[in-house]
Design an enzyme around this catalytic site. Structure first.
Site, short mmCIF file in Angstrom:
data_model
loop_
_atom_site.label_atom_id
_atom_site.label_comp_id
_atom_site.label_asym_id
_atom_site.label_seq_id
_atom_site.Cartn_x
_atom_site.Cartn_y
_atom_site.Cartn_z
N PHE A 222 -6.58 -16.07 7.99
CA PHE A 222 -5.52 -16.34 8.91
C PHE A 222 -5.27 -15.66 9.88
O PHE A 222 -4.16 -15.47 10.44
CB PHE A 222 -4.27 -16.57 8.04
CG PHE A 222 -4.46 -17.26 6.76
CD1 PHE A 222 -4.84 -18.56 6.68
CD2 PHE A 222 -4.51 -16.71 5.49
CE1 PHE A 222 -4.63 -19.52 5.50
CE2 PHE A 222 -4.41 -17.44 4.18
CZ PHE A 222 -4.78 -18.83 4.41
N GLU A 226 -9.10 -10.77 11.65
CA GLU A 226 -9.95 -10.74 12.98
C GLU A 226 -10.14 -9.53 13.37
O GLU A 226 -11.61 -9.30 13.97
CB GLU A 226 -9.28 -11.85 14.13
CG GLU A 226 -10.30 -12.14 15.41
CD GLU A 226 -9.41 -12.99 16.22
OE1 GLU A 226 -8.65 -13.86 15.75
OE2 GLU A 226 -9.72 -12.76 17.34
N ARG A 304 -1.88 -16.52 25.13
CA ARG A 304 -2.07 -17.91 24.46
C ARG A 304 -0.53 -18.25 24.44
O ARG A 304 -0.24 -19.49 24.42
CB ARG A 304 -2.83 -17.89 23.24
CG ARG A 304 -3.01 -19.21 22.80
CD ARG A 304 -3.86 -19.37 21.69
NE ARG A 304 -5.39 -19.24 21.74
CZ ARG A 304 -5.96 -20.24 22.07
NH1 ARG A 304 -5.64 -21.59 21.87
NH2 ARG A 304 -7.31 -20.33 22.05
N ARG A 336 -2.77 -17.25 12.86
CA ARG A 336 -2.97 -18.83 12.91
C ARG A 336 -2.18 -19.28 14.14
O ARG A 336 -0.99 -19.42 13.72
CB ARG A 336 -2.81 -19.43 11.62
CG ARG A 336 -3.45 -20.89 11.40
CD ARG A 336 -3.14 -21.30 9.72
NE ARG A 336 -4.10 -22.38 9.72
CZ ARG A 336 -4.08 -23.03 8.39
NH1 ARG A 336 -3.65 -22.32 7.40
NH2 ARG A 336 -5.18 -23.96 8.25
N GLU A 706 -6.00 -24.06 13.36
CA GLU A 706 -4.73 -23.76 13.69
C GLU A 706 -3.66 -24.75 14.09
O GLU A 706 -2.45 -24.70 13.68
CB GLU A 706 -4.91 -22.76 14.76
CG GLU A 706 -5.69 -21.69 14.31
CD GLU A 706 -6.22 -20.68 15.66
OE1 GLU A 706 -6.77 -21.13 16.45
OE2 GLU A 706 -5.45 -19.52 15.79
N1 MTE Z 1 -8.05 -22.10 5.92
C1 MTE Z 1 -7.97 -21.35 4.97
N2 MTE Z 1 -8.08 -22.00 3.66
N3 MTE Z 1 -7.96 -19.73 5.01
C2 MTE Z 1 -8.01 -19.15 5.93
O1 MTE Z 1 -7.97 -17.98 6.40
N4 MTE Z 1 -7.67 -19.38 8.50
C3 MTE Z 1 -6.96 -20.19 9.88
C4 MTE Z 1 -7.93 -21.68 9.53
N5 MTE Z 1 -7.82 -22.16 8.39
C5 MTE Z 1 -7.80 -19.88 7.28
C6 MTE Z 1 -7.77 -21.13 7.43
C7 MTE Z 1 -7.61 -19.70 11.06
S1 MTE Z 1 -6.46 -18.92 11.64
C8 MTE Z 1 -8.51 -20.01 11.79
S2 MTE Z 1 -8.63 -19.65 13.55
C9 MTE Z 1 -9.54 -21.10 11.51
O2 MTE Z 1 -9.37 -21.63 9.93
C10 MTE Z 1 -10.82 -20.39 11.39
O3 MTE Z 1 -11.84 -21.26 10.94
P1 MTE Z 1 -12.59 -22.38 11.78
O4 MTE Z 1 -12.69 -22.02 13.28
O5 MTE Z 1 -13.87 -22.63 11.16
O6 MTE Z 1 -11.70 -23.50 11.70
N1 LUZ Z 2 -8.90 -14.93 19.36
C1 LUZ Z 2 -9.08 -14.51 20.29
C2 LUZ Z 2 -8.09 -15.88 19.06
O1 LUZ Z 2 -9.80 -13.32 20.63
N2 LUZ Z 2 -8.83 -15.36 21.57
C3 LUZ Z 2 -8.43 -16.36 21.38
O2 LUZ Z 2 -8.18 -17.21 22.36
C4 LUZ Z 2 -7.89 -16.70 19.98
N3 LUZ Z 2 -7.48 -17.94 19.90
C5 LUZ Z 2 -6.73 -18.24 18.70
C6 LUZ Z 2 -7.11 -17.32 17.54
N4 LUZ Z 2 -7.98 -16.29 17.82
MO1 MOS Z 3 -7.47 -17.59 13.64
S1 MOS Z 3 -5.66 -16.70 14.27
O1 MOS Z 3 -7.95 -17.51 15.40
O2 MOS Z 3 -7.94 -16.32 12.86
#
Ligand code: MTE
Ligand code: LUZ
Ligand code: MOS
Length: 750
Positions: A222, A226, A304, A336, A706
């Site tokens: 989530f 990162e 953002r 997220r 997100e």
């Molecule tokens: N879904 C689940 N089940 N667990 C997670 O940790 N992270 C969210 C989203 N959905 C998350 C989730 C976040 S913050 C992001 S940025 C995206 O998944 C990342 O995955 P994607 O880029 O493949 O969508």
């Molecule tokens: N991480 C990042 C992010 O480094 N840059 C982004 O623009 C961003 N946007 C959404 C979630 N993570």
């Molecule tokens: Mo999602 S906040 O971009 O890991």
């Protein structure tokens, strides 16, 4: 296709860091964190702790061979506190022992001599004292100063918005061990393996190629992993290298909640101006981001917030300024939506404020100001394939908003102690990392000579189903059964220089790279088939594992084709590289085309409020969401539902509580309430908009991770409307989340 992980998850067979079979002699680490939020670190006395039987080492800043520095964007964050401590729980030392309990017992014996300084937790106070993590940033459009005189109505106010704990089920952790040739291997629960690799190498003072990071999957990230998984990987690696033994660290839930950063709380001043017809002419806001003690990802998060500060509306004159305030809290981080939700909450607050003063439904203003095709965003990008109006139209067809409002009004006329509230929440979210460089990915695809396929990418599986999507991309590109495709772990030696799996772009970036790699191999295979069949490659295709010529099945099956290619010494491996075309952004003018595309959606929230207790139930949420051509609707619907409920939790019940000393009081699940199945709206309809996805979306299936979180903002305003139905004198105060306590106070205020 069913999610590749579902059987493993429900049978408990899926492997997380703590499930990896341990090597003989594995040691366990426990982080000793600062007992206070702010002070001068004069001395650390570990002598007693070191005498504990079973303790092998206690590492501090003095043991770091490279640089004691882990800041991702700005180098302002130490791994271990050195001269000062700046938040409660800040790592000071790392105790390594034969088992976890011993490590914990020993850590309790460490004495840190700290001269206390006054802690600051409020971002506005930090700003007043000049404590900013980095210079402020401003986005603007039109001529805001001139615009106010064209406004018929002007309203202004202040809004408070709390943060959010990630509460991934798997806490932060890592398992590291030395490998031959002076290497180190780390299994890390991270969204950013390259960030872990790079930072560990920096801390250890070795080149990146000595560090191998491997990730099978995360029990949720989530955004919380990162950047912030990195510190624990560094600690495990540091100890493993020093002791020449495997070392594991898995945070206890309460340590994780205490030590790690969260969604940024914000405070804001806003001013909105409308003309006679409720067209928004001007919007100005100053955002005070509570950054915590170090920058972490805050600059990008703040960006953002600015990018998304007009949500899905066209506003000709804007000026939004953001300050990132340095406080004595753990460094806040990605979550997220990444600042987008905060930016969007404030424009919705300003609209709700105007609606309150004008005594009209917010919906009237929202619908008047929706973004149209070819409108410019405040950052200069021209909006294309704008789907917001069609989302509203579909929503109205499904459940007419005016009739819903009438139902609510009738109910409220006939009930004294229960009131209903309705709110509409549209969304618009930009897809791409706002830092253009990060929009790149690679995939390494092997076709083995038995016809099976291995795919490695930079994508991290964290529950969002990206591995399943990668299998679908490979299987579709080759036109073979998904059973032939295996997705490998994410490993820095197979796929290098990766961006974190974040910004909802994991599937797009890595999927495109996979598609490029698979296409290249497929084309080589078809060339071979053409020579075997004495035909032209352009006449040939692969369909369901058979070679077709002019749409007629030939005698060449996938297995033979691959085997033959191997015998003919044709390369069956490819490394695909993808860089999102078109995106660019000028950080000086704050204009450009930062996003590959935008995701749209509209939601309607219906709540019933118990006006004696302040408790509430969400009766119904209707969502029309723009998935494009969803490549896996079960996964995408799960993402939309999960994100929406996570947004609802942020807006209504999750209450981070730091005391004046900077100590987190809501540090466990008994004091921090997250949504459960009973908090989910009784009726939740996710309706896919019928619209084609854009080209940069993988298989035209739009990024989904997100954006739906921001529907949750509707929960706040639906509650506010229910409160007003009971207490028309309720003042317009904005202080999210709207917990039952706060709802109760407002019901009887004014
Ligand atoms: N879904 C689940 N089940 N667990 C997670 O940790 N992270 C969210 C989203 N959905 C998350 C989730 C976040 S913050 C992001 S940025 C995206 O998944 C990342 O995955 P994607 O880029 O493949 O969508
Ligand atoms: N991480 C990042 C992010 O480094 N840059 C982004 O623009 C961003 N946007 C959404 C979630 N993570
Ligand atoms: Mo999602 S906040 O971009 O890991």
């Amino acid at each position: 296709m069913q999610n590749r992980d579902s059987i493993g998850h429900v049978t408990g067979k899926s492997v997380y860091v703590d499930d990896i079979p341990e090597q003989k002699g594995t040691l366990y680490g426990k982080v000793f964190g600062s007992p206070i939020a702010h002070g001068i670190l004069k001395k650390i006395d570990v002598s007693d702790a070191l005498k504990t039987p079973g303790v092998e080492a206690i590492l501090t800043a003095a043991d770091i061979p490279g640089e004691n520095q882990i800041g991702g964007i700005i180098p302002d964050e130490v791994l271990f506190a050195d001269e000062k401590v700046e938040f409660h729980g800040q790592p000071i030392a790392f105790v390594v022992a034969k088992d976890e309990l011993t490590a914990r017992k020993a850590a309790a014996k460490i004495i840190a001599d700290i001269e206390p300084l006054e802690p600051i937790t409020d971002p506005r106070i930090a700003k007043e004292k000049g404590l900013l993590l980095f210079p402020p940033n401003t986005f603007s459009s039109g001529d805001i100063d001139a615009a106010w005189k064209d406004c018929f109505h002007v309203f202004s106010g202040q809004a408070e918005l709390n943060g959010q704990e990630h509460l991934y089920i798997e806490t932060q952790g890592a398992y590291a061990y030395p490998t031959e040739n002076d290497g180190i291997k780390i299994h890390s629960s991270t969204q950013g393996p390259t960030h872990v690799q790079h930072t560990t190498a920096h801390v250890l003072g070795i080149p990146m190629h000595r560090v191998e990071v491997d990730v099978t999957r995360l029990g949720g990230g989530f955004g919380g992993k990162e950047d912030q998984a990195t510190a624990y990987a560094c600690m495990a690696a540091l100890a493993a290298r020093k002791l020449k033994k495997p070392v594991k660290v898995i945070l206890h839930r309460m340590d994780d909640m205490q030590m790690t950063g969260k969604r940024h709380p914000y405070s804001a001043d806003y001013r909105i101006g409308l003309d006679k017809d409720y067209k928004i002419v001007a919007y100005e806001a100053t955002l005070y981001q509570n950054g915590g003690a170090a920058s972490d990802l805050s600059p990008a998060v703040l960006d953002r917030s600015l990018f998304h500060s007009t949500n899905t509306y066209f506003i000709p004159n804007t000026r939004i300024t953001g300050y990132s305030c340095k406080t004595n809290l753990p460094p806040n981080t990605a979550f997220r939506g990444f600042g987008g939700p905060q930016g969007m909450f404030f424009i919705e607050t300003a609209i709700a404020r105007a609606a309150h003063e004008l005594n009209i439904p917010a919906k009237t203003i929202q619908k008047k100001n929706l973004l149209q095709e070819n409108d410019s965003f405040l950052y200069g990008q021209v909006a294309k394939q704008v789907n917001i109006q069609s989302c509203f139209d579909t929503l109205n067809k499904h459940d007419d908003l005016d009739s819903l409002q009438k139902e609510v009004d009738d109910f409220n006329k006939n009930h004294q102690l229960f009131k209903k509230g309705l709110a509409v929440m549209p969304i618009c979210f930009g897809i791409s990392f706002t830092k253009t460089t990060m929009n790149q990915a690679r995939a390494l695809v092997h076709v083995y000579h038995d016809g099976s396929i291995g795919v490695s990418t930079g994508a991290i599986e964290m529950g969002q189903g990206v591995n399943t999507k990668m299998i679908q991309v490979a299987a579709q590109t080759f036109s073979v059964s998904p059973d032939r495709v295996k997705v490998e772990t994410t490993n820095t030696t197979r796929v290098s220089n990766t961006s974190p799996t974040a910004a909802s772009s994991g599937a797009d970036l890595n999927g495109k790279a996979t598609q490029i790699a698979c296409t290249a191999i497929r084309e080589r295979l078809l060339e071979l088939a053409a020579s075997k069949l004495n035909s032209q490659k352009s006449e040939l295709s692969i369909l369901n594992e058979w070679v077709y010529q002019d749409n007629k099945q030939t005698t060449i099956h996938w297995n033979e084709l691959v085997k033959e290619a191997y015998l003919e010494r044709i390369c069956l491996t490819e490394n695909g590289h993808y860089a999102t075309p078109v995106v660019h952004f000028n950080t000086k003018t704050k204009k450009g085309h930062p996003f590959a595309y935008h995701v749209y959606g509209a939601s309607a929230w219906l709540v019933t409020l118990d006006c004696l207790r302040g408790t509430y139930t969400f009766d119904k949420v209707e969502v029309v969401h723009d998935f494009g051509n969803s490549m896996n609707f079960n996964i995408d619907r799960g993402q939309a539902e999960g994100a929406l409920v996570q947004g609802l939790g942020w807006m209504t019940m999750e209450e981070l509580s730091y005391d004046a000393e900077g100590v987190l009081k809501s540090n466990s699940l008994s004091t921090y309430k997250i949504p459960d199945i009973y908090s989910v709206p009784k009726e939740l309809n996710i309706i896919p908009l019928a619209a084609n996805g854009p080209e940069p979306a993988i298989l035209r299936s739009k990024a989904v991770g997100e954006p739906p979180l921001m529907y949750g903002i509707g929960a706040y305003f639906a509650l506010y409307n229910a409160i007003k139905a009971f207490n028309p004198k309720a003042p317009f105060e904005t202080d999210a989340p709207m917990t039952p306590e706060k709802a109760l106070m407002l019901l009887y205020k004014g």
